[in-house]
Write a protein that holds these residues in place. Structure first.
Motif, PDB file in Angstrom:
ATOM      1  N   LEU A  14       2.035   8.220  -7.216  1.00 45.43           N
ATOM      2  CA  LEU A  14       1.847   6.846  -7.680  1.00 45.43           C
ATOM      3  C   LEU A  14       2.777   6.522  -8.845  1.00 45.43           C
ATOM      4  O   LEU A  14       3.254   5.391  -8.975  1.00 45.43           O
ATOM      5  N   TRP A  15       3.047   7.509  -9.685  1.00 41.18           N
ATOM      6  CA  TRP A  15       3.996   7.289 -10.777  1.00 41.18           C
ATOM      7  C   TRP A  15       5.390   7.029 -10.215  1.00 41.18           C
ATOM      8  O   TRP A  15       6.089   6.129 -10.674  1.00 41.18           O
ATOM      9  N   VAL A  16       5.794   7.804  -9.211  1.00 38.09           N
ATOM     10  CA  VAL A  16       7.100   7.597  -8.584  1.00 38.09           C
ATOM     11  C   VAL A  16       7.154   6.220  -7.940  1.00 38.09           C
ATOM     12  O   VAL A  16       8.138   5.486  -8.073  1.00 38.09           O
ATOM     13  N   VAL A  17       6.074   5.839  -7.253  1.00 37.38           N
ATOM     14  CA  VAL A  17       6.028   4.554  -6.562  1.00 37.38           C
ATOM     15  C   VAL A  17       6.004   3.396  -7.556  1.00 37.38           C
ATOM     16  O   VAL A  17       6.505   2.313  -7.262  1.00 37.38           O
ATOM     17  N   SER A  18       5.451   3.620  -8.738  1.00 32.76           N
ATOM     18  CA  SER A  18       5.397   2.529  -9.718  1.00 32.76           C
ATOM     19  C   SER A  18       6.781   2.165 -10.246  1.00 32.76           C
ATOM     20  O   SER A  18       6.921   1.164 -10.951  1.00 32.76           O
ATOM     21  N   PRO A  21       9.797  -2.211  -8.317  1.00 26.69           N
ATOM     22  CA  PRO A  21       9.432  -3.372  -9.145  1.00 26.69           C
ATOM     23  C   PRO A  21       8.212  -4.153  -8.653  1.00 26.69           C
ATOM     24  O   PRO A  21       7.528  -4.779  -9.452  1.00 26.69           O
ATOM     25  N   ALA A  22       7.920  -4.147  -7.368  1.00 24.01           N
ATOM     26  CA  ALA A  22       6.805  -4.932  -6.844  1.00 24.01           C
ATOM     27  C   ALA A  22       5.453  -4.260  -7.072  1.00 24.01           C
ATOM     28  O   ALA A  22       4.419  -4.879  -6.869  1.00 24.01           O
ATOM     29  N   LEU A  98      -3.794  -0.076 -10.013  1.00 26.65           N
ATOM     30  CA  LEU A  98      -2.583  -0.325  -9.255  1.00 26.65           C
ATOM     31  C   LEU A  98      -2.511  -1.788  -8.856  1.00 26.65           C
ATOM     32  O   LEU A  98      -3.523  -2.390  -8.494  1.00 26.65           O
ATOM     33  N   GLY A  99      -1.328  -2.350  -8.914  1.00 26.03           N
ATOM     34  CA  GLY A  99      -1.103  -3.705  -8.448  1.00 26.03           C
ATOM     35  C   GLY A  99      -0.023  -3.692  -7.380  1.00 26.03           C
ATOM     36  O   GLY A  99       1.082  -3.225  -7.619  1.00 26.03           O
ATOM     37  N   VAL A 107       3.357  -0.911   2.144  1.00 28.94           N
ATOM     38  CA  VAL A 107       3.732  -0.021   3.243  1.00 28.94           C
ATOM     39  C   VAL A 107       4.895   0.876   2.831  1.00 28.94           C
ATOM     40  O   VAL A 107       4.887   2.082   3.101  1.00 28.94           O
ATOM     41  N   VAL A 108       5.882   0.306   2.140  1.00 31.53           N
ATOM     42  CA  VAL A 108       7.008   1.117   1.655  1.00 31.53           C
ATOM     43  C   VAL A 108       6.515   2.165   0.665  1.00 31.53           C
ATOM     44  O   VAL A 108       6.906   3.341   0.726  1.00 31.53           O
ATOM     45  N   ALA A 109       5.623   1.752  -0.236  1.00 27.75           N
ATOM     46  CA  ALA A 109       5.056   2.695  -1.201  1.00 27.75           C
ATOM     47  C   ALA A 109       4.244   3.779  -0.501  1.00 27.75           C
ATOM     48  O   ALA A 109       4.288   4.952  -0.895  1.00 27.75           O
TER      49      ALA A 109
END
Length: 132
Positions: A14-18, A21-22, A98-99, A107-109
């Motif tokens: 989740l840190w990597v995905v954050s 920008p979205a 998470l937002g 889906v990309v995340a």
């Protein structure tokens, strides 16, 4: 022990995905210090995501089994994005978490999270002992 490892790996993912920008992670006031707050928030969101993935994800995968067969498993990306979106919805009730801006960014995340979980699953898998 496996749940704790899953939570830590999910928090890292989740840190990597954050970094996209979205997607945003809203920190809590668990502890003094911004870095510690972000780590604790990521661990809490990782725990919520692990529970959502275990409970709701299993039900969705069983019900959607014909779609998995029909799409040769590609529907799993959409299902994982939906689970991430549900996690963002659940954590929004507490004012932290998470937002996810748009569903397709989710889906990309989810694809990135799946790849990170797959990598760490291979890396942390217990090795079978060879019989001699």
């Amino acid at each position: 022990m496996r749940f704790i490892i899953r939570v830590v790996v999910n928090a890292f993912a989740l840190w990597v995905v954050s970094l996209i920008p979205a997607l945003t992670v809203t920190i809590t006031a668990f502890a003094p210090g911004e870095d510690l707050q972000k780590v604790l928030t990521l661990l809490a969101v990782g725990a919520v995501f692990a529970v959502v993935n275990s409970v709701i994800g299993t039900v969705i995968r069983v019900v959607a089994f014909p779609l998995y067969v029909l799409t040769l498993g590609l529907i799993s990306f959409v299902v994982n994005g939906l689970l991430l979106w549900i996690t963002a919805w659940i954590t929004s009730f507490w004012g932290w978490g998470l937002g996810v801006g748009e569903f397709w960014w989710g889906v990309v995340a989810a694809i990135v999270i799946s790849l990170i979980n797959w990598f760490f699953g291979i890396l942390l898998r217990p090795q079978k002992k060879k019989r001699s």
